[in-house]
Motif scaffolding. Structure first.
Motif, PDB file in Angstrom:
ATOM      1  N   HIS A 281       0.830  -1.194   0.000  1.00 57.15           N
ATOM      2  CA  HIS A 281       0.000   0.000   0.000  1.00 57.15           C
ATOM      3  C   HIS A 281       0.868   1.249   0.000  1.00 57.15           C
ATOM      4  O   HIS A 281       2.026   1.227   0.425  1.00 57.15           O
ATOM      5  CB  HIS A 281      -0.958   0.020   1.201  1.00 57.15           C
ATOM      6  N   ALA A 282       0.305   2.346  -0.503  1.00 59.17           N
ATOM      7  CA  ALA A 282       0.979   3.645  -0.555  1.00 59.17           C
ATOM      8  C   ALA A 282      -0.097   4.713  -0.451  1.00 59.17           C
ATOM      9  O   ALA A 282      -1.249   4.485  -0.832  1.00 59.17           O
ATOM     10  CB  ALA A 282       1.766   3.801  -1.851  1.00 59.17           C
ATOM     11  N   PHE A 283       0.262   5.886   0.085  1.00 62.84           N
ATOM     12  CA  PHE A 283      -0.751   6.928   0.198  1.00 62.84           C
ATOM     13  C   PHE A 283      -0.111   8.311   0.275  1.00 62.84           C
ATOM     14  O   PHE A 283       1.084   8.466   0.557  1.00 62.84           O
ATOM     15  CB  PHE A 283      -1.652   6.699   1.418  1.00 62.84           C
ATOM     16  N   ASN A 284      -0.954   9.302   0.003  1.00 64.94           N
ATOM     17  CA  ASN A 284      -0.540  10.701   0.079  1.00 64.94           C
ATOM     18  C   ASN A 284      -1.634  11.486   0.783  1.00 64.94           C
ATOM     19  O   ASN A 284      -2.819  11.332   0.470  1.00 64.94           O
ATOM     20  CB  ASN A 284      -0.308  11.265  -1.329  1.00 64.94           C
ATOM     21  N   THR A 285      -1.232  12.312   1.748  1.00 66.38           N
ATOM     22  CA  THR A 285      -2.189  13.147   2.467  1.00 66.38           C
ATOM     23  C   THR A 285      -1.627  14.555   2.609  1.00 66.38           C
ATOM     24  O   THR A 285      -0.415  14.771   2.552  1.00 66.38           O
ATOM     25  CB  THR A 285      -2.480  12.599   3.880  1.00 66.38           C
ATOM     26  N   LYS A 286      -2.525  15.502   2.825  1.00 69.20           N
ATOM     27  CA  LYS A 286      -2.133  16.887   3.062  1.00 69.20           C
ATOM     28  C   LYS A 286      -1.926  17.113   4.563  1.00 69.20           C
ATOM     29  O   LYS A 286      -2.255  16.266   5.391  1.00 69.20           O
ATOM     30  CB  LYS A 286      -3.193  17.848   2.521  1.00 69.20           C
ATOM     31  N   SER A 287      -1.417  18.299   4.897  1.00 68.34           N
ATOM     32  CA  SER A 287      -1.063  18.591   6.282  1.00 68.34           C
ATOM     33  C   SER A 287      -2.272  18.640   7.214  1.00 68.34           C
ATOM     34  O   SER A 287      -2.114  18.551   8.440  1.00 68.34           O
ATOM     35  CB  SER A 287      -0.298  19.908   6.368  1.00 68.34           C
TER      36      SER A 287
END
Length: 310
Positions: free
Chosen positions: A90-96
């Protein structure tokens, strides 16, 4: 076929939270941290990885996540939860502004729950990866948030006195989350072939590591060749199957040394070693420390952490 023309899949790192983030909890069943703190440490753009022998639960209470979960892509606004079984990339990207909680659970805490929740389902141990929105479920969210508050508070018990309570709370939360998945009963066997085989190998190790089965024996139990088992383990863990077996024995040895008062001889026998001296040599070869030395060094670290400040 000429193997020179074969292009292996890129190596996917196995991240052990206790080794790379919080070494104090290397032999515990449960690790808790806020999502924001883990994101600060690992980065908001988390590249593809997996966790051997551990389930991971993410709960986002704010923000949004771009998630690659196995071969599925999600873009979901909080509130939401994610359940990632062992070996699932799995991989992910989130904002602050994305924050919440992360729970890392040893697989042996989850397997009994799945067997009870789905009795008679032979695929129950192969739980698929899950991403689920909780938008509009205010009553459910209130219960889930209460569990997270209790878990966070219990995890702060530095001396390990709350470990059993923490495990029970984590299991209760896991069940609470699974209740939101209406289609889970029909999809619980959906994990794809190679990952399913690798999960099966890990499950068998957990059952039989005290019996010291060799690699051909495990391959026979799974119904594949030793060569294929070796390929699967190197693909998903970058380690040969024999090393994974040994790592499991060492993991249990460390837990016994830290959380029991049993003698080294007793622990050796409990782990299936007929000769405690051989166990000591095996432990030293794997860890660089004798069993007694490991126990004393960890006790010393724990005492320093609990000393009152003046």
């Amino acid at each position: 076929m000429n193997d020179k023309n074969h292009h292996p899949q890129p190596f996917i790192p196995n991240i052990d939270i206790s080794k790379v983030y919080d070494a104090r909890y290397e032999s515990r069943d449960v690790h808790y941290e806020s999502f924001a703190r883990l994101a600060e440490f690992f980065g908001r753009d988390m590249q593809v990885h997996w966790h051997d022998c551990y389930f991971q639960v993410h709960f986002l209470d704010s923000g949004q996540i771009e998630l690659q979960l196995d071969d599925q892509h999600y873009s979901v606004q909080a509130p939401l939860f994610i359940i990632t079984p062992p070996s699932i990339p799995h991989a992910f990207n989130t904002k602050s502004d994305s924050d919440g909680h992360v729970l890392t659970l040893r697989q042996e805490l989850v397997w009994p729950l799945l067997e009870k929740l789905y009795p008679g389902n032979q695929g129950a141990l192969n739980l698929p990866a899950i991403c689920q929105s909780l938008s509009g479920q205010d009553k459910e969210l209130s219960t889930i948030r209460t569990y997270w508050q209790l878990i966070a508070a219990e995890f702060q018990q530095q001396d390990g006195s709350g470990e059993q309570t923490l495990a029970l709370l984590s299991q209760a939360l896991f069940i609470q989350l699974l209740r939101n998945i209406e289609e889970l009963e029909s999809s619980v066997c959906s994990v794809k072939g190679n990952i399913k085989l690798f999960q099966r190998f890990n499950f068998l190790i957990a059952q039989h590591y005290r019996e010291h089965y060799n690699v051909p024996h495990y391959a026979g139990l799974i119904g594949i060749t030793e060569s294929r088992l070796n390929d699967l383990c190197r693909r998903f863990s970058n380690m040969p199957p024999k090393r994974l077996i040994f790592e499991r024995i060492i993991s249990e040895a460390k837990r016994s040394l830290l959380f029991s008062t049993d003698s080294v001889h007793t622990i050796a026998y409990q782990l299936g070693f007929k000769d405690p001296a051989y166990f000591a040599r095996f432990f030293n070869r794997m860890t660089g420390s004798s069993p007694t030395g490991y126990r004393m060094s960890r006790v010393s670290i724990s005492e320093k952490q609990t000393e009152p400040t003046t």
